[in-house]
Write an enzyme that holds these catalytic residues in place. Sequence first.
Site, PDB file in Angstrom:
ATOM      1  N   GLY C 519       0.805  -1.222   0.000  1.00  0.00           N
ATOM      2  CA  GLY C 519       0.000   0.000   0.000  1.00  0.00           C
ATOM      3  C   GLY C 519       0.833   1.264   0.000  1.00  0.00           C
ATOM      4  CB  ILE C 624      12.087   4.550   6.964  1.00  0.00           C
ATOM      5  CG1 ILE C 624      12.788   3.184   7.047  1.00  0.00           C
ATOM      6  CG2 ILE C 624      11.015   4.690   8.038  1.00  0.00           C
ATOM      7  CD1 ILE C 624      11.899   1.989   6.737  1.00  0.00           C
ATOM      8  CG  LEU C 625       7.735   6.299   2.708  1.00  0.00           C
ATOM      9  CD1 LEU C 625       6.442   5.681   2.202  1.00  0.00           C
ATOM     10  CD2 LEU C 625       8.319   7.268   1.674  1.00  0.00           C
ATOM     11  CE  LYS C 696      13.458  -3.419  -0.117  1.00  0.00           C
ATOM     12  NZ  LYS C 696      14.471  -4.403  -0.618  1.00  0.00           N
ATOM     13  CD  GLU C 700       1.779  -8.372   4.291  1.00  0.00           C
ATOM     14  OE1 GLU C 700       0.600  -8.763   4.260  1.00  0.00           O
ATOM     15  OE2 GLU C 700       2.531  -8.421   3.304  1.00  0.00           O
TER      16      GLU C 700
END
Lengths: 168, 322, 737
Positions: C519, C624-625, C696, C700
Amino acid sequence: MEISLTVNGAQHRLRLDDPRVTLLDALRQHLGLTGTKKGCDHGQCGACTVMLDGRRMNACLSLAVMHDGDAITTIEGIGTAEALAPMQAAFIRHDGFQCGYCTPGQIVSATAMLDELRQGWPSQMSADLTAPQFTDDEIRERMSGNLCRCSCYPNIVDAIRDAAEAPA
Amino acid sequence: MRPFTYTRAATPAEAIGSAARIIAGGTNLLDLMKHQVETPDRLCDVNHVGLDRVERDGDGLRIGALVRNSDLAADDAVRTDWPLLSRAILAGASGQIRNRATTGGNLMQRTRCYYFYDIDAPCNKREPGSGCAAIGGRTRLHAILGASDQCIATYPGDMAVALSALDATVEVEGPEGRREIAATAFHRLPGTTPERDTELRPGEMILSVRLPAPLGGRQIYRKVRDRRSYAFALVSVAAAVGMKDGRMETVRLAFGSVAAKPWRAIEAEAMLAGQAPSADLFDRAADVVLAGAQGYGDNDFKIPLLRRTMRAVLAEATQETM
Amino acid sequence: MPDPIELTLRHQMNSRDERNLLDHTVQGIVGSPLDRPEGPLKVRGTATYADEDHPPGTVYGWLVRSTVGKGWVVGLNTSELRAMPGVLAVIRDDRLIRNPAQGQAGKAPYQGPAEVFYKGQPIAVVVAETMEQARDAALAARAQYDDRTDKGVFTPERASYETPPKKQATQGDLDKEMDAAAFRVDLEYTTPTMSHSAMEPHAAVAWWEDGQLKVRGSYQMLKHNVEELADALGISPKKVRILSPYVGGGFGSKLGISHEAVGAAIAAQKVGRPVAIALHRRQVYETTMRRSESRQRVRLACDRDGQLTAVGHEAWVSNLPGERFSEPVTQATPFTYRGENRLIGHHVGRLNITAAGSMRAPGEAIGVPVTEAALDELAEAAGLCPVELRLRNIPDKDPTTGKPYSGNRLADCLRRGAESFGWADRPQPGTRRDGEWLIGMGMTSAIRVNMLENSAARVTLAADGTALVETDMTDIGTGSYAILTQIAAEVLGLPMDRVTTMLGDSDLPASSGSGGSFGAASAGSSVMLAAQAVRDRLAERMGCDPGELTLKDGTAIAGNRQRQIVDLLAGDSLQGTGEIEPGTTSQDHRQACWGAQFAEVAVSSVTGEVQVRRLSAVFATGRILNPKTARSQCIGGMIFGIGQALHEEVMTDPRDGGFVNRDLAEYHIPANLDVPHIDVEFLDDRDPYANPMQAKGIGELACCGTAGAIVNAIANATGKRFHHFPVTLDKVLAKLD
């Protein structure tokens, strides 16, 4: 029947044609206060935590008619849009939630829990029943009645500690 | 939840003798009513009848039936002189539930048997004569002691296990007057009438629980469960042991979640009293407790679990303090 | 207001990203640990979920469950139910579904409530004026059955297994190498049926307006959900609009359209009023989705130097008859470690129990902990440190396909994790005690495939210098609101508070939806492209190349020229549409997310209870956003792993397949006290083959391994091995002295 319910300081006359309506459904469906969430409807998750005279309880396991004349505090009564309560601000700062569904219950629960701790109530983690300490394990145990499947527990503990240490 | 009529009692007298089902905290009754496991057509709310105080009663204590679990656990006298009771209560449920659950209501708590909770399954406790789905089904929570071929459910609570160990009595009043029932005799084994959880008769109401004089000694409540908090016991052990000259002087021992009632181990207590603690002695006492124990598959582990937990609790309770 | 100037930017990932735009913007909003913009709504209880904001006149539906495990419904006491107070309708409609749609199905699942495939299957809907009336009527329903429970298959032992040829793979000769190798393990594991147990029960409110269906629901993938619902109802997808502005947790359980939406839509049509159906918690357990149980055989062999020479991983999972999904347990096994001889097996059994579907990291979530537990046993057999064994077996390319990795930082994660956790202090098995507690440490690699899906978004920069981000993407707690706002703000050079993000409305541009950890990468890339389209136009207006433009705090800078963005807009509003598509980089390169996790546990030598004392992880998973929301995703995933290792198991009744512990009291997800302090570290990482943001998946990855680290720690504490998840105290007790 009609009951009188004070919610977040405002008095409501509530007409209930059915005594089966729980306090939770009365808040959500009859008063439109949907901040209090229904996660299990059986006292197994804590998402519906509200305060009755300052004490936390699960609104799903109580009938609305049992609260005629009572004063209830819900998440909508904690802080305002303009001025969040320290606990709410701490939850945001520490990312004490993800999906947000258990969050109102966590915040109401944590608010009341700190009061219980201030009054010296013991928990199963209290080594000395007469002198509970403010430790992370005490917070964890006392907040275990509020499940969070996103599993923000470490952040929730940090937020509560932060809010507790903030000047009142 | 089936329709019912609701009344609020102002005094105990209004509830006593009534055919209505008494509701106090509601934390178990409403849970069961939503599943239609309980289908009372009348509810009598006793939250406003008083009976909500913890009072001195000679050397003992009288606990009103409406005293909330959290108030009882935090009561200064209970914390200091009957710590076993505080510990047991605090091991149960959650802060929210303990704030509502009452002393009397907790005694009336019903089993967590999966099949009792499922109105589509046969259950002799819920519907006498319909059978027992637990036998031959999933039994992780079920009894290893005192069960019958009619029912293998357990009493799931914690508080009553401590009350049983502390020799509390339950004061009840019905149309025929007041009487006291020993906490050890309050809950019933299933036999051929599993639908009767307790000795309470129709129309009777619990007024109070009375604690005799403090036992002193070391008091331990150890609850073993699948999750560290907010879960029912698989096995719990309540122990109070007073030591004198290296020997056990007073011994009280009760177990939770192993039978349809808190399982007071009178015979084992007698065996231990007057003796010096030893691992071998604890083991033999466990043999006595577990004589006749039977597992039903999933719950076979409760037999060794009870033994091991009992030994460890006794070892801790008899350890000389530094 | 004049129409906005429409701009479009499409991008297909056919080559590595060279531009790396987010490393060349200057505000530093992307990559900052910012608070969630929707936080104030969530902490005040004003964020609205599915079963809220009911339209006036809403009535209530309740599902009726099958009480048999297999058979046909041949009658129902409908007239009796109809006569109950408040009851408006008793619906047995052939369009009702057997089980929710699988993720990305885009069409209706199996329909028809007459044939019963599992106990608890919805067979009718009762509608009444109030929830209390509907619930009572549904519980008073009595169906007549042609009961075939005796023909049902309720346990894996009795199932017959299909072996789909496309899901088997062999390389070299596993059997031969197993015989020849210096060290080997051949182990069988089981994992149980698990439940997502999102805190918000599935709920939907449906109403019809002029032939158009509107549904407020709790769903993860709206573009697919619209198609699924339309197909189930036999109407055009154009007539369906789904609103899911806030989703109270999904974890895969809300990927596909479910009973409540189909039931509410049919009921609303029938009674002519809005109908709300909120599943009871028990119904969530028994009628939505489960994670399949699995049996797994793992064979591993290595030479004297600890080089893996054989890797065998076979899995047996289950689902309802006809369901195409089967948990891809072995997904990470072909590409994680060395080994010339390899065998992958996948077998699907048909059971008459609740449908199996995707649950957080389908495949790796249960496959990786098992292979990592087996590796721990191999390390012990070979006398090697488990970290060292893994380090010696990291290939330089995908050992099955020979394709290069898009990036593989597993070794870095292992080394860094071992150091920060204090792995060197690991005791010899069964030797460290703290009173009655046996203390042990364990570790695992964390591996999860990385994916990109088609996704579109619209970003409108209004003449006043504020921006609006619009996409049908959902935020299921993952932080979509935060990161999409950050990306737009960063690319447009605006402060966060001048950007608003609207999500969860199927009328907005179609995104990937939330699932598969794709997402953020997919929807994020589409927002970045949309904003980039606007940015490119601003560059044009500045008269410079896009590469020369700097946007910062509402100001555009090119060389020594500086202008306010509002001035550049000159009354126009610019509307960019961004579309990302996966391309050849998904096929040319093995893309995966990497990590290493370490656990310390205490095991009671008295009761067999296990407590996790410490958990720590290092991840390398691209850019890492937002480190704050990313960390929350990771601790959440790791805590999922605690539940998986220690508590979580749906118990079924072998006589009829019914779920016996179908509530939150008896299906034990971790509670607060079960969870220790957790350390999470992200390595600075970029993956230019993944997407233009070089980010990425995260959510999960974090749970792909944790349970393995915990069982390995239990083995270290006790000196005993456990092959059946969850490691509940009865299993430990059986092996204690």
